[in-house]
Design a protein around this motif. Structure first.
Motif, PDB file in Angstrom:
ATOM      1  N   THR A 182       0.843  -1.186   0.000  1.00  0.00           N
ATOM      2  CA  THR A 182       0.000   0.000   0.000  1.00  0.00           C
ATOM      3  C   THR A 182       0.878   1.236   0.000  1.00  0.00           C
ATOM      4  O   THR A 182       1.848   1.322   0.751  1.00  0.00           O
ATOM      5  CB  THR A 182      -0.912   0.038   1.242  1.00  0.00           C
ATOM      6  OG1 THR A 182      -1.733  -1.128   1.263  1.00  0.00           O
ATOM      7  CG2 THR A 182      -1.807   1.271   1.211  1.00  0.00           C
ATOM      8  N   VAL A 183       0.519   2.197  -0.857  1.00  0.00           N
ATOM      9  CA  VAL A 183       1.243   3.463  -0.949  1.00  0.00           C
ATOM     10  C   VAL A 183       0.250   4.603  -0.738  1.00  0.00           C
ATOM     11  O   VAL A 183      -0.800   4.643  -1.399  1.00  0.00           O
ATOM     12  CB  VAL A 183       1.933   3.629  -2.320  1.00  0.00           C
ATOM     13  CG1 VAL A 183       2.596   4.997  -2.431  1.00  0.00           C
ATOM     14  CG2 VAL A 183       2.948   2.530  -2.538  1.00  0.00           C
ATOM     15  N   ILE A 184       0.577   5.509   0.154  1.00  0.00           N
ATOM     16  CA  ILE A 184      -0.194   6.734   0.337  1.00  0.00           C
ATOM     17  C   ILE A 184       0.716   7.889  -0.053  1.00  0.00           C
ATOM     18  O   ILE A 184       1.845   7.992   0.423  1.00  0.00           O
ATOM     19  CB  ILE A 184      -0.650   6.924   1.797  1.00  0.00           C
ATOM     20  CG1 ILE A 184      -1.377   5.673   2.311  1.00  0.00           C
ATOM     21  CG2 ILE A 184      -1.517   8.172   1.917  1.00  0.00           C
ATOM     22  CD1 ILE A 184      -2.657   5.355   1.585  1.00  0.00           C
ATOM     23  N   LEU A 185       0.246   8.756  -0.936  1.00  0.00           N
ATOM     24  CA  LEU A 185       1.034   9.904  -1.362  1.00  0.00           C
ATOM     25  C   LEU A 185       0.269  11.179  -1.042  1.00  0.00           C
ATOM     26  O   LEU A 185      -0.855  11.364  -1.506  1.00  0.00           O
ATOM     27  CB  LEU A 185       1.349   9.833  -2.856  1.00  0.00           C
ATOM     28  CG  LEU A 185       2.499  10.734  -3.324  1.00  0.00           C
ATOM     29  CD1 LEU A 185       3.170  10.152  -4.562  1.00  0.00           C
ATOM     30  CD2 LEU A 185       2.012  12.141  -3.653  1.00  0.00           C
ATOM     31  N   THR A 226       3.415  -1.050   3.981  1.00  0.00           N
ATOM     32  CA  THR A 226       2.750   0.223   3.723  1.00  0.00           C
ATOM     33  C   THR A 226       3.765   1.348   3.834  1.00  0.00           C
ATOM     34  O   THR A 226       4.634   1.325   4.706  1.00  0.00           O
ATOM     35  CB  THR A 226       1.618   0.463   4.737  1.00  0.00           C
ATOM     36  OG1 THR A 226       0.660  -0.587   4.625  1.00  0.00           O
ATOM     37  CG2 THR A 226       0.933   1.796   4.479  1.00  0.00           C
ATOM     38  N   VAL A 227       3.640   2.318   2.936  1.00  0.00           N
ATOM     39  CA  VAL A 227       4.504   3.484   3.006  1.00  0.00           C
ATOM     40  C   VAL A 227       3.681   4.728   2.723  1.00  0.00           C
ATOM     41  O   VAL A 227       2.764   4.702   1.900  1.00  0.00           O
ATOM     42  CB  VAL A 227       5.685   3.378   2.004  1.00  0.00           C
ATOM     43  CG1 VAL A 227       5.202   3.406   0.566  1.00  0.00           C
ATOM     44  CG2 VAL A 227       6.708   4.478   2.252  1.00  0.00           C
ATOM     45  N   SER A 228       3.986   5.804   3.449  1.00  0.00           N
ATOM     46  CA  SER A 228       3.340   7.089   3.225  1.00  0.00           C
ATOM     47  C   SER A 228       4.421   8.103   2.860  1.00  0.00           C
ATOM     48  O   SER A 228       5.433   8.225   3.556  1.00  0.00           O
ATOM     49  CB  SER A 228       2.610   7.536   4.497  1.00  0.00           C
ATOM     50  OG  SER A 228       2.009   8.802   4.317  1.00  0.00           O
ATOM     51  N   ILE A 229       4.199   8.803   1.736  1.00  0.00           N
ATOM     52  CA  ILE A 229       5.168   9.763   1.215  1.00  0.00           C
ATOM     53  C   ILE A 229       4.508  11.136   1.173  1.00  0.00           C
ATOM     54  O   ILE A 229       3.396  11.270   0.659  1.00  0.00           O
ATOM     55  CB  ILE A 229       5.635   9.373  -0.201  1.00  0.00           C
ATOM     56  CG1 ILE A 229       6.147   7.940  -0.224  1.00  0.00           C
ATOM     57  CG2 ILE A 229       6.698  10.346  -0.708  1.00  0.00           C
ATOM     58  CD1 ILE A 229       6.358   7.395  -1.633  1.00  0.00           C
ATOM     59  N   SER A 230       5.191  12.152   1.696  1.00  0.00           N
ATOM     60  CA  SER A 230       4.676  13.517   1.662  1.00  0.00           C
ATOM     61  C   SER A 230       5.641  14.409   0.902  1.00  0.00           C
ATOM     62  O   SER A 230       6.858  14.340   1.110  1.00  0.00           O
ATOM     63  CB  SER A 230       4.487  14.065   3.088  1.00  0.00           C
ATOM     64  OG  SER A 230       3.535  13.313   3.800  1.00  0.00           O
ATOM     65  N   MET A 231       5.076  15.251   0.007  1.00  0.00           N
ATOM     66  CA  MET A 231       5.883  16.138  -0.824  1.00  0.00           C
ATOM     67  C   MET A 231       5.110  17.414  -1.077  1.00  0.00           C
ATOM     68  O   MET A 231       3.874  17.405  -1.136  1.00  0.00           O
ATOM     69  CB  MET A 231       6.179  15.489  -2.189  1.00  0.00           C
ATOM     70  CG  MET A 231       6.645  14.069  -2.139  1.00  0.00           C
ATOM     71  SD  MET A 231       6.647  13.288  -3.780  1.00  0.00           S
ATOM     72  CE  MET A 231       8.005  14.147  -4.560  1.00  0.00           C
ATOM     73  N   VAL A 290       6.977   7.893   5.964  1.00  0.00           N
ATOM     74  CA  VAL A 290       6.604   7.087   7.124  1.00  0.00           C
ATOM     75  C   VAL A 290       6.456   5.654   6.614  1.00  0.00           C
ATOM     76  O   VAL A 290       5.615   5.385   5.754  1.00  0.00           O
ATOM     77  CB  VAL A 290       5.296   7.573   7.771  1.00  0.00           C
ATOM     78  CG1 VAL A 290       4.900   6.648   8.925  1.00  0.00           C
ATOM     79  CG2 VAL A 290       5.428   9.001   8.268  1.00  0.00           C
ATOM     80  N   GLY A 291       7.312   4.762   7.113  1.00  0.00           N
ATOM     81  CA  GLY A 291       7.273   3.395   6.629  1.00  0.00           C
ATOM     82  C   GLY A 291       8.576   3.000   5.957  1.00  0.00           C
ATOM     83  O   GLY A 291       9.644   3.494   6.320  1.00  0.00           O
TER      84      GLY A 291
END
Length: 287
Positions: free
Chosen positions: A195-198, A242-247, A270-271
């Motif tokens: 799972t990827v959250i961007l 799962t990984v969460s990426i913020s940009m 995060v992750g």
């Protein structure tokens, strides 16, 4: 969390997004000296003048004007037949001054806008597009997307940031996020269950989620869990990394345009850091 500001989707809104970013290119060009026009940009092989040549050439071609044929040298940044076609409009203008090319864009832009604002033109009207006849709304979207990316190339070269909250910026962010499921599953090659959250943190604010599973063909498929507008309840809940990426909007769009390497891109994770790196390496939707 809906995207804010929302990306226009109708013909009128898309044409106005294109008009605003194209006018911004003109305004930036008006402020340039010939020395400024010669500045290199983050778009490989192109100066600021080349950026304006590209925009002027495409809009002139869509308006029915035809450039003389020209041989394109084997530039390192021209990698395929499409790149050679794009480069020809730049090459044919290389002997002209930056101000002369800008004058051409200033001349052709009102013609293009008159065509795109024609009474009776609807979202589904078929008109010439960069890759052949296409729906008018699709053509306006493609031109807003492309010109805004080049506007940002020019702004970065001049160190004049701006228009990161414009309608065309939202068009670019939305178009890139729509491609995220394919990029995550196929190009990044994340395993099923991932799972990827961007998160795009602003000025255009948006969030996208992708779950990877195995399709009927046995290959990994990415499914949009949400796009900021809805949650897809049909996507099964799978256990997995799962990984969460913020940009920021700038970092996301410069990476998605292929202008900046991951090492030069500001982001937080995060992750799984390695998983995030694979996603970011795959996060290129145009060049």
């Amino acid at each position: 969390m809906p995207m804010h500001p929302a990306a226009p989707s109708d013909l009128h809104g898309l044409v106005e997004a294109f008009a605003q970013t194209a006018q911004a290119v003109v305004d930036l060009g008006r402020s340039c000296s010939e020395e400024d026009f010669a500045r290199e940009t983050e778009c490989p092989g192109w100066t600021i003048k080349d950026q304006i040549s590209h925009v002027a050439g495409v809009e002139a071609w869509l308006e029915g004007h035809r450039d003389p044929e020209v041989d394109v040298p084997p530039y390192e940044h021209v990698r395929n037949e499409l790149g050679q076609k794009v480069e020809s409009a730049v090459e044919v203008r290389r002997g002209r001054s930056g101000h002369d090319v800008l004058s051409e864009l200033e001349h052709v832009l009102p013609q293009r806008l008159a065509t795109l604002r024609s009474p009776g033109l609807t979202d589904s009207s078929i008109i010439p597009g960069p890759f052949g006849p296409e729906r008018a709304a699709t053509v306006a979207l493609m031109r807003a997307f492309d010109v805004w990316a080049h506007e940002q190339d020019i702004r970065t070269a001049l160190n004049r940031p701006g228009n990161l909250d414009s309608p065309a910026a939202a068009v670019f962010v939305n178009a890139a996020l729509i491609q995220l499921p394919k990029l995550v599953a196929r190009r990044a090659g994340l395993e099923p269950g991932s799972t990827v959250i961007l998160d795009v943190t602003g000025p255009v604010v948006a969030r996208a989620g992708v779950r990877v599973d195995t399709g009927d063909d046995g290959r990994p498929h990415g499914h949009a869990m949400f796009t900021g507008e809805h949650v897809d309840e049909s996507v099964p809940h799978l256990e997995g990394p799962t990984v969460s990426i913020s940009m920021s909007t700038d970092a996301f769009t410069r990476r998605a345009a292929g202008r900046r390497a991951v090492a030069d891109t500001a982001y937080t994770v995060v992750g799984d850091e390695a998983m995030a790196r694979r996603v970011l390496e795959a996060l290129v939707v145009t060049h």
